[in-house]
Design an enzyme around this catalytic site. Structure first.
Site, PDB file in Angstrom:
ATOM      1  N   GLY A   1      -3.933  -1.418  -4.653  1.00  0.00           N
ATOM      2  CA  GLY A   1      -5.032  -0.948  -3.640  1.00  0.00           C
ATOM      3  C   GLY A   1      -3.481  -1.572  -2.871  1.00  0.00           C
ATOM      4  O   GLY A   1      -2.628  -2.024  -2.098  1.00  0.00           O
ATOM      5  N   SER A   2      -4.803  -2.261  -1.248  1.00  0.00           N
ATOM      6  CA  SER A   2      -4.198  -3.047  -0.496  1.00  0.00           C
ATOM      7  C   SER A   2      -3.402  -4.541  -0.549  1.00  0.00           C
ATOM      8  O   SER A   2      -2.184  -4.923   0.489  1.00  0.00           O
ATOM      9  CB  SER A   2      -4.868  -2.879   1.234  1.00  0.00           C
TER      10      SER A   2
END
Length: 657
Positions: free
Chosen positions: A343-344
């Site tokens: 993810g981020s």
């Protein structure tokens, strides 16, 4: 006539007398010859006997002396005491103790079931004892002695001793048992021991340690118990015992005592470990905390865990089925064998790579309309914030976790260049942590995709790398798949100004016999080829995330300064639909990530937290990280699970990660 007849009679008498003399001489000759032959044969026989006697008594003396001694002397191996495992502060995490066991040798027992039933009238034998014994019987040889009941009381030992004559093939033995005082806490670090199998026998032979494992029934199976088995096992002793014709010991002739295994002092802080595990509550996930300056692993959490004490005596089928079939997978070592989209959390590392390559400068900005549209296509990659973030430079792209910024960056960066830089940070490769079972994860590139989709069932278009693949990879989705250990290691490298150390769980090995201590020296594994000012910029952005960004609420009023980054990893594709957690099955909800380090000015701890299906990283993972950082930096106790960051449903659904 009369004279003639008399003369003939006289001549005949002389003739007969000569014949008789000749026959006697012949018989004497034959007799003497037979006597000589008999004497020769007797001589040869006695010579053969004498030669055999000399051969047996002189030539083969040592051989037969050894055989005679083996009939008179029994060689009994003495199992060494397994080494003690402690945490970094000397708190005992695994130790051995001696207890009496009731053991049966099936090959010496005519009716096994009847014998067990009769033993049950003397010693308390529960159904679980019978099930465990049957399981061991299926896995072992009939001539091996196997425990039916362990940890007998003194009273039970006395009762059996009185009736022992009634039970051939049954005996009381003193055995060493392993104990894990903290139960489930740090279970995936410590591991457990189990009975030696055929596979273990081959492994022991490969080590050339077969003789040293005579008399040993148990061996390390997972965790530190497995990886440091040869340190922990020790050296088997030997006892020479004189036995009678019935095989019963008469007296001890000599004894070489065993040498206890080496003790291990881990880098784990068991109190910090308890804080971390308690912070998860009943949620599934993983946490790895590392000292960036040494590579010491301070906490290593895999939730849910298991009680290693269940395996000490051979786990029964009910407990094994419960562990093995649980949908929560308590036996899975998530920090090493759980591979998840990052993810981020990948964004700051991509930004650092862009600075190092010269593709971006810190102040270079983009305009975020809330989406990125592929050139020549109507398809839009949506940003997490409807309407976008406006003008976004690199600092703000990390602090507010702007997807569009990284869509654009990924579209302008060759995937092979990205893979090369992330590989330098340890992604897509093993960290070589000192326990077995680590996965490499997946760091996508053109070569990786061609290899992944090789084979006749895939067409050429499956093997080709597309711009859309790069766009997904730019926000930590797509083919990206990394372990919590890799995320923690990468965060520790950046926190330590680009110098990477090999993560390790064992800090010292102590030789019990000599008292000598071997320290596991910090091992640098590389340095990022990045300008110091670029590293300082990214670290400043990490601090901004916790002060004013996506995790500011989780770190509000903290008495220390830290850096961090939230992440939310999609479990399945929404196909353009808006993500609403309450409308998605719990097992299909997003994974929550958080990576962090503290204190910001001189990091002593870097970590990665994953909460499976936890939703947003800021809501589920960041509070866990705060509890762990707070305890380590300030020494605060943080009992109980970390509460999710409060907020309205609207805030949670629309919140940036």
């Amino acid at each position: 006539m009369r004279r003639l007849f008399a003369s003939r009679r006289q001549d005949a008498g002389l003739h007969f007398s000569g014949a008789e003399m000749r026959n006697a001489e012949r018989e004497l000759f034959y007799f003497r010859r037979r006597l000589v032959i008999a004497a020769a044969l007797a001589f040869l026989a006695f010579a053969g006997l004498f030669a055999r006697f000399v051969y047996l008594q002189v030539v083969q003396h040592e051989h037969y002396r050894t055989l005679a001694e083996s009939n008179r002397v029994a060689i009994i191996p003495i199992t060494p005491n397994r080494g003690v495992i402690t945490d970094r502060n000397g708190v005992v995490l695994a130790q051995s103790y001696s207890a009496y066991t009731l053991e049966l040798t099936p090959s010496k027992i005519a009716n096994l079931d009847a014998t067990i039933d009769e033993l049950a009238t003397i010693v308390d034998i529960q159904p679980r004892d019978r099930r465990r014994f049957r399981k061991l019987l299926d896995e072992s040889k009939n001539f091996e002695s196997m425990p039916l009941r362990t940890r007998l009381t003194d009273e039970e030992v006395a009762r059996f001793a009185v009736a022992r004559y009634r039970f051939p093939g049954v005996e009381i033995k003193a055995r060493l048992f392993r104990q894990y005082p903290y139960g489930e806490v740090a279970s995936h670090v410590i591991g457990y021991i189990g009975r030696i199998t055929d596979r273990d026998v081959q492994r022991i032979a490969d080590w050339d340690e077969t003789a040293n494992y005579k008399g040993s029934d148990y061996i390390g199976k997972v965790g530190v118990e497995l990886s440091y088995e040869r340190e922990l096992h020790g050296t088997t002793g030997v006892e020479e015992v004189e036995v009678d014709a019935g095989g019963r010991a008469v007296r001890t002739l000599s004894r070489t005592p065993p040498v206890s295994g080496n003790n291990l002092r881990l880098s784990i802080d068991i109190k910090l470990q308890e804080v971390a595990e308690a912070a998860f509550g009943d949620r599934r996930g993983a946490l790895v905390a590392i000292d960036p300056t040494t590579g010491d692993i301070l906490a290593f959490v895999s939730k849910p865990g298991y009680d290693p004490n269940l395996f000490v005596e051979g786990i029964d089928s009910a407990n094994w089925d419960a562990l093995n079939t649980s949908p929560d997978k308590p036996l899975l070592n998530r920090p090493l064998r759980g591979a998840y989209p990052p993810g981020s959390t990948i964004k700051p590392f991509l930004a650092l790579g862009a600075l190092a390559s010269g593709r971006r400068t810190p102040r270079q900005a983009i305009s975020d309309p809330g989406y990125f549209q592929l050139p020549g296509s109507s398809y839009r990659f949506r940003d997490d914030k409807p309407g976008g973030h406006g003008s976004v430079d690199m600092y703000r792209s990390i602090v507010v976790s702007c997807d569009t910024y990284y869509y654009v960056l990924a579209s302008e960066t060759d995937i092979d260049d990205t893979a090369r830089f992330l590989g330098e940070l340890g992604f897509g490769r093993k960290t070589d942590v000192d326990i077995e079972g680590e996965l490499t994860g997946t760091l996508p590139s053109r070569a990786w995709k061609r290899a992944r989709f090789a084979g006749e069932k895939y067409r050429e278009e499956h093997r080709k790398w597309y711009l859309g693949d790069s766009i997904s990879a730019g926000i930590g989705q797509g083919y990206n798949s990394f372990t919590p250990m890799q995320l923690a290691h990468a965060m520790a490298t950046v926190a330590n100004d680009g110098v990477a150390f090999r993560p390790h769980l064992v800090k010292e090995i102590v030789n019990v016999a000599t008292g000598e201590t071997r320290s596991v020296a910090p091992t640098p594994t590389g340095r990022l080829d990045v300008k110091p000012e670029y590293l300082a910029f990214i670290k400043n952005a990490f601090v901004g995330v916790n002060k004013e960004g996506t995790s500011a609420r989780a770190f509000a009023d903290a008495k220390f300064t830290s850096g961090g980054k939230t992440g939310t990893a999609q479990v399945f594709s929404l196909k353009g639909e808006k993500y609403l957690a309450h409308k998605v099955d719990e097992r299909l909800r997003d994974h929550a990530w958080f990576i962090a380090y503290a204190p910001a000015d001189k990091p002593r701890i870097a970590l990665a937290v994953l909460v499976e299906n936890g939703g947003f990283g800021a809501q589920a993972a960041a509070p866990i990280a705060r509890k762990v950082l707070e305890y380590h930096v300030l020494g605060n106790t943080a009992p109980g699970p970390a509460a999710a960051v409060p907020g309205s449903p609207h805030d949670i659904e629309d919140e940036s990660d």
